[in-house]
Design an enzyme around this catalytic site. Structure first.
Site, PDB file in Angstrom:
ATOM      1  N   GLU A   1      62.361  -3.422  39.215  1.00 52.08           N
ATOM      2  CA  GLU A   1      60.974  -3.851  39.341  1.00 52.08           C
ATOM      3  C   GLU A   1      60.052  -2.905  38.578  1.00 52.08           C
ATOM      4  O   GLU A   1      60.113  -1.688  38.734  1.00 52.08           O
ATOM      5  CB  GLU A   1      60.573  -3.900  40.809  1.00 52.08           C
ATOM      6  CG  GLU A   1      59.159  -4.429  41.029  1.00 52.08           C
ATOM      7  CD  GLU A   1      58.836  -4.646  42.489  1.00 52.08           C
ATOM      8  OE1 GLU A   1      59.354  -3.881  43.329  1.00 52.08           O
ATOM      9  OE2 GLU A   1      58.067  -5.581  42.799  1.00 52.08           O
TER      10      GLU A   1
ATOM     11  N   CYS B   1      52.925  -9.455  43.199  1.00 56.08           N
ATOM     12  CA  CYS B   1      54.226  -9.665  43.844  1.00 56.08           C
ATOM     13  C   CYS B   1      55.070 -10.668  43.075  1.00 56.08           C
ATOM     14  O   CYS B   1      56.280 -10.493  42.939  1.00 56.08           O
ATOM     15  CB  CYS B   1      54.023 -10.154  45.275  1.00 56.08           C
ATOM     16  SG  CYS B   1      53.113  -9.014  46.332  1.00 56.08           S
TER      17      CYS B   1
ATOM     18  N   HIS C   1      46.201  -0.970  57.083  1.00 57.17           N
ATOM     19  CA  HIS C   1      46.150  -1.257  55.667  1.00 57.17           C
ATOM     20  C   HIS C   1      46.637  -0.073  54.843  1.00 57.17           C
ATOM     21  O   HIS C   1      46.708   1.058  55.315  1.00 57.17           O
ATOM     22  CB  HIS C   1      44.745  -1.667  55.223  1.00 57.17           C
ATOM     23  CG  HIS C   1      44.757  -2.807  54.263  1.00 57.17           C
ATOM     24  ND1 HIS C   1      45.338  -2.703  53.016  1.00 57.17           N
ATOM     25  CD2 HIS C   1      44.320  -4.089  54.364  1.00 57.17           C
ATOM     26  CE1 HIS C   1      45.242  -3.853  52.392  1.00 57.17           C
ATOM     27  NE2 HIS C   1      44.635  -4.724  53.189  1.00 57.17           N
ATOM     28  N   ALA C   2      46.994  -0.365  53.580  1.00 56.03           N
ATOM     29  CA  ALA C   2      47.474   0.672  52.667  1.00 56.03           C
ATOM     30  C   ALA C   2      46.393   1.700  52.420  1.00 56.03           C
ATOM     31  O   ALA C   2      45.194   1.393  52.383  1.00 56.03           O
ATOM     32  CB  ALA C   2      47.898   0.033  51.344  1.00 56.03           C
TER      33      ALA C   2
ATOM     34  N   GLU D   1      58.199  -8.894  52.934  1.00 57.50           N
ATOM     35  CA  GLU D   1      58.127  -9.296  51.533  1.00 57.50           C
ATOM     36  C   GLU D   1      58.195  -8.031  50.702  1.00 57.50           C
ATOM     37  O   GLU D   1      57.268  -7.219  50.694  1.00 57.50           O
ATOM     38  CB  GLU D   1      56.844 -10.058  51.209  1.00 57.50           C
ATOM     39  CG  GLU D   1      56.851 -10.556  49.764  1.00 57.50           C
ATOM     40  CD  GLU D   1      55.504 -11.033  49.269  1.00 57.50           C
ATOM     41  OE1 GLU D   1      55.237 -10.868  48.060  1.00 57.50           O
ATOM     42  OE2 GLU D   1      54.724 -11.546  50.085  1.00 57.50           O
TER      43      GLU D   1
END
Length: 501
Positions: A403, A304, A197-198, A270
């Site tokens: 973004e 996202c 995980h991050a 993604e």
């Protein structure tokens, strides 16, 4: 380990690599570090956006521990795959119950880790919907597919075999939802899973591990591990992982592809997004405004598929902008621990500083800022950033092409559908696009021309687990959810059986 005196007590092995530790949270839900018998010198530190304190610290795994994780995952996989799909589904639903049962602890813990206000109650609605749906369709989605042209004397079909060992590299912005997208279907398909995980949501991996342990899941079918970037790249390049799913930046996706080059493992990526909306003259404006404001600013814009740019037909542009700005002013900034807070801090101060730079550049080039928010916390180096609405924008401005991933949105006037489509496609990304109209056929016709993975009409910022989640261009490759998601987490194996003569 945790700074200060706000620690709990934990014993056990490293972050669920082997045995899952029994941990008692200290005040404010903070957990003390879990150290392995062979302790790494390097640690990952989670800095809370609420007050800048170190909320958690964990040692990275040693090389020996990483090797053991992979070996155990490989050894556990055949036995797990031998279970029926129905039995695997029972474990998944029990996991869901165990995870949701900790909501009262997880919600404030998420606020401390990445800043989401507690009023939103975590991610459990989507976690439930996706987990339950992927379990529900598994039998049919994973069933052998008979050959389309039967032949006397032969039995011919394609079976879907599990990939083997699947690694999930999960992001911090929706740390439960994004991870579930791959973890649950990969396990349902018969693979074993390793989760990395991050750093910003370091404790989420431990939550997954404890929930799976509570179900009695066979050992080592799911393992959580703490790695740095170099270790992750080395593991991917080792050829010992069969599939990796990564959600993150375009640069991160390129690093994943480079690390995995030559291993022939499959990838699910993604990556970036710059999701547009187009408001047509016949749109129901109050509905469009309310939903697009939420789509732009929910989770501090760190979604996202959040709305980052809006194109409005000139016939309704002025009314839309007036209504949008009025609605956006209700999205006020505050402490995410306060149940009345609508927007919390961004996960890291550098993300907020990037938005500040985008806004400043747009204003220099002639854009107009509408929120006029004054907040003493809104300074360089602070993660606290109020929502902003810009008009007078164009595609020479970073805020309309790069973004943002934050609480800022540009609204641009367009003459017709052709101009709207051209601008919507003027982006290196393509995750979702939303069209706001009462004319379904017109929405479909416009959607057919937009370069995107998902076309919405009169809604945005939502994943339907019955529909495939995918993107185009620099948004990445692969697919998640729906029956197609199972296709991406299995390998086809043909059976061509001739009866004895």
């Amino acid at each position: 380990m945790i700074g200060g005196s706000r620690t709990g007590n934990c014993t056990g092995d490293l972050n669920g690599i082997d045995a899952i530790s029994e941990c008692s949270p200290g005040p404010e839900g903070r957990y003390s570090g879990i150290f392995a018998r062979e302790t790494s010198l390097e640690t990952i530190r989670l800095k809370s956006p609420i007050d800048g304190s170190i909320y958690a610290e964990r040692p990275v795994a040693t090389d020996a521990q990483i090797n053991a994780v992979v070996e155990r995952a490989r050894a556990a996989q055949p036995g797990w795959a031998a279970l029926s799909i129905a039995d695997r589904g029972k474990y998944m639903l029990a996991f869901l119950e165990a995870l949701v049962g900790k909501a009262d602890e997880i919600v404030p813990e998420l606020a401390w880790q990445m800043g989401r206000p507690v009023r939103y109650g975590g991610e459990f609605g989507g976690v439930k919907e996706r987990t339950q749906y992927m379990v529900e369709i598994a039998e049919k989605a994973l069933a052998p597919v008979p050959a389309s042209n039967p032949k006397d004397g032969f039995r011919r079909y394609v079976k879907r075999d599990p990939l083997g060992v699947v690694m999930v590299i999960a992001p911090w912005n929706y740390p439960y939802l994004t991870a579930v997208n791959t973890i649950v279907p990969a396990l349902m398909a018969g693979s074993t899973v390793i989760l990395k995980h991050a750093a910003q949501t370091l404790l989420v991996g431990e939550r997954f591990a404890r929930a799976f342990e509570a179900t009695g899941l066979p050992k080592h079918v799911f393992q959580n591990v703490v790695l740095n970037h170099a270790q992750t790249e080395k593991l991917l390049g080792s050829g010992r992982i069969d599939h990796v799913n990564f959600t993150g930046s375009v640069a991160g996706g390129r690093a994943i592809e480079k690390a995995a080059a030559g291993t022939f493992m499959t990838l699910g990526l993604e990556l970036g997004g710059k999701d547009p909306a187009y408001v047509l003259p016949d749109a129901k404006l109050d509905h469009a405004i309310a939903n697009l404001v939420e789509g732009a600013f929910f989770n501090s814009g760190q979604c996202c598929c959040g709305i980052e740019r809006i194109y409005v037909h000139e016939k309704v542009y002025d009314d839309f902008v007036d209504g949008f700005v009025a609605e956006a002013r209700q999205w006020t900034l505050g402490d995410p621990r306060d149940k009345d807070t609508v927007i919390g801090p961004m996960a890291q101060s550098r993300f907020a500083d990037f938005i500040r730079e985008q806004k400043a550049e747009a204003l220099r080039k002639g854009a107009t800022a509408h929120m006029n928010t004054k907040d003493e916390r809104d300074t360089a180096g602070s993660p606290y950033l109020p929502a902003e609405v810009l008009t007078g924008v164009n595609h020479q401005m970073s805020v309309m092409r790069e973004e943002s991933f934050g609480p800022i949105v540009g609204v641009m006037k367009v003459r017709d559908d052709d101009e709207a489509v051209t601008l919507m496609n003027d982006s290196p990304y393509g995750l979702t696009a939303s069209i706001w109209t009462r004319d379904t056929e017109r929405a479909i016709a416009i959607g057919d021309r937009v370069e995107t993975g998902t076309v919405f009409m009169n809604r945005c910022d939502y994943l339907d687990p019955a529909l495939v989640w995918t993107g185009v261009k620099d948004t990445g490759k692969g697919a998640a959810l729906s029956a197609i998601g199972y296709d991406n987490l299995t390998r086809p194996k043909s059976y061509h059986l001739r009866e004895a003569i």
